[in-house]
Design an enzyme around this catalytic site. Structure first.
Site, PDB file in Angstrom:
ATOM      1  CG  ASP A  29       4.301   7.374   5.290  1.00  0.00           C
ATOM      2  OD1 ASP A  29       3.236   7.149   4.683  1.00  0.00           O
ATOM      3  OD2 ASP A  29       4.385   7.480   6.522  1.00  0.00           O
ATOM      4  CB  VAL A  31       6.592   3.865  -1.717  1.00  0.00           C
ATOM      5  CG1 VAL A  31       6.063   3.661  -3.144  1.00  0.00           C
ATOM      6  CG2 VAL A  31       7.425   2.659  -1.295  1.00  0.00           C
ATOM      7  CB  THR A  32       3.963   8.433  -0.616  1.00  0.00           C
ATOM      8  OG1 THR A  32       3.108   7.331  -0.324  1.00  0.00           O
ATOM      9  CG2 THR A  32       3.122   9.624  -1.026  1.00  0.00           C
ATOM     10  CG  ASP A  66      -1.120   7.756  -6.419  1.00  0.00           C
ATOM     11  OD1 ASP A  66      -0.829   8.098  -5.258  1.00  0.00           O
ATOM     12  OD2 ASP A  66      -2.156   8.113  -6.988  1.00  0.00           O
ATOM     13  CG  ASP A  69       1.397   5.064  -2.089  1.00  0.00           C
ATOM     14  OD1 ASP A  69       0.444   4.532  -2.687  1.00  0.00           O
ATOM     15  OD2 ASP A  69       1.606   6.297  -2.128  1.00  0.00           O
ATOM     16  N   GLY A  70      -0.312   2.440  -1.441  1.00  0.00           N
ATOM     17  CA  GLY A  70      -1.591   2.056  -0.847  1.00  0.00           C
ATOM     18  C   GLY A  70      -1.687   0.565  -0.591  1.00  0.00           C
ATOM     19  NE  ARG A  74      -5.477  -1.793  -0.275  1.00  0.00           N
ATOM     20  CZ  ARG A  74      -5.239  -0.756  -1.068  1.00  0.00           C
ATOM     21  NH1 ARG A  74      -5.509   0.472  -0.662  1.00  0.00           N
ATOM     22  NH2 ARG A  74      -4.723  -0.925  -2.273  1.00  0.00           N
ATOM     23  CG  ASP A  87      -1.307   8.931  -1.883  1.00  0.00           C
ATOM     24  OD1 ASP A  87      -0.265   8.790  -2.559  1.00  0.00           O
ATOM     25  OD2 ASP A  87      -2.435   8.698  -2.335  1.00  0.00           O
ATOM     26  CG  ASP A  91      -1.753  12.148  -5.136  1.00  0.00           C
ATOM     27  OD1 ASP A  91      -0.663  11.600  -5.391  1.00  0.00           O
ATOM     28  OD2 ASP A  91      -2.794  11.501  -4.865  1.00  0.00           O
TER      29      ASP A  91
END
Length: 207
Positions: A29, A31-32, A66, A69-70, A74, A87, A91
């Site tokens: 979060d 990083v987002t 983007d 962070d994903g 994971r 996210d 965006d």
């Protein structure tokens, strides 16, 4: 376009950053949020000052958050949906800053009302594109279609903007904005049409 190479970027090019941030205990979060702040600052500050190619370089350094962070979420095995919500929400903030900053460039430096309006068209249609998919998902429909999703809009604006300023060939950006405005509008129409067909089919099956 970034989506087409998502696995390569996340699995190879950005993997060292993913692993480093996890070792440092940084939350996806964070990083987002940092990515959104970086993109927003880069667009609103550099573009509004007329420093377009410099702004693109600055923004690009944060755009890849983007993907980071994903991948972090994971790898950490995160199961809650808050990260996806944050996210998606941020965006919209970043998109607003990007095309808003470019609109400021055309208002204050290029002094072109036409291309200022085109920036706003892309901004609005991009937001509607995302909203249409989110609303369709909420209603149980699939609206993941369209010729201009978010990664396509980003690359379609940033690359021409960089070379337009660097090479003083502003027609590159002007053509790109026309193309993006049309493509974003068509994407909204595509999603409305697809959901309409699904809604009619559901109604017929229930009736």
């Amino acid at each position: 376009m970034l989506d087409r190479f998502k696995q390569f970027w996340q699995g190879v090019m950005l993997a060292p950053f993913v692993n480093l941030f996890i070792r440092l205990g940084i939350s996806p979060d964070v990083v987002t949020l940092v990515g959104t702040l970086g993109v927003s600052f880069g667009a609103l500050f550099f573009f509004s000052q007329g420093w377009v190619w410099q702004g693109v370089l600055f923004i690009t350094a944060f755009v890849f958050s983007d993907l980071v962070d994903g991948a972090m979420a994971r790898k950490l095995g995160r199961k809650d949906d808050f990260g996806a919500f944050l996210d998606s929400t941020l965006d919209r903030v970043a998109d607003g800053a990007l095309f808003g900053g470019l609109a400021l460039y055309f208002a204050w430096h290029a002094e072109s009302h036409l291309y200022l309006v085109l920036c706003l068209v892309v901004l609005v249609m991009g937001a509607v594109t995302s909203y249409a998919r989110a609303k369709a998902d909420h209603l149980g429909y699939d609206a993941k279609v369209g010729i201009a999703e978010r990664p396509d809009r980003l690359v379609g604006m940033l690359v021409p903007a960089f070379f337009a300023d660097l090479l003083d060939l502003w027609i590159l950006l002007e053509v790109a904005l026309w193309a993006l405005a049309v493509a974003a509008t068509v994407t909204v129409a595509q999603r409305i049409w697809v959901v309409r067909r699904q809604a009619l089919a559901r109604a017929a099956a229930q009736g």
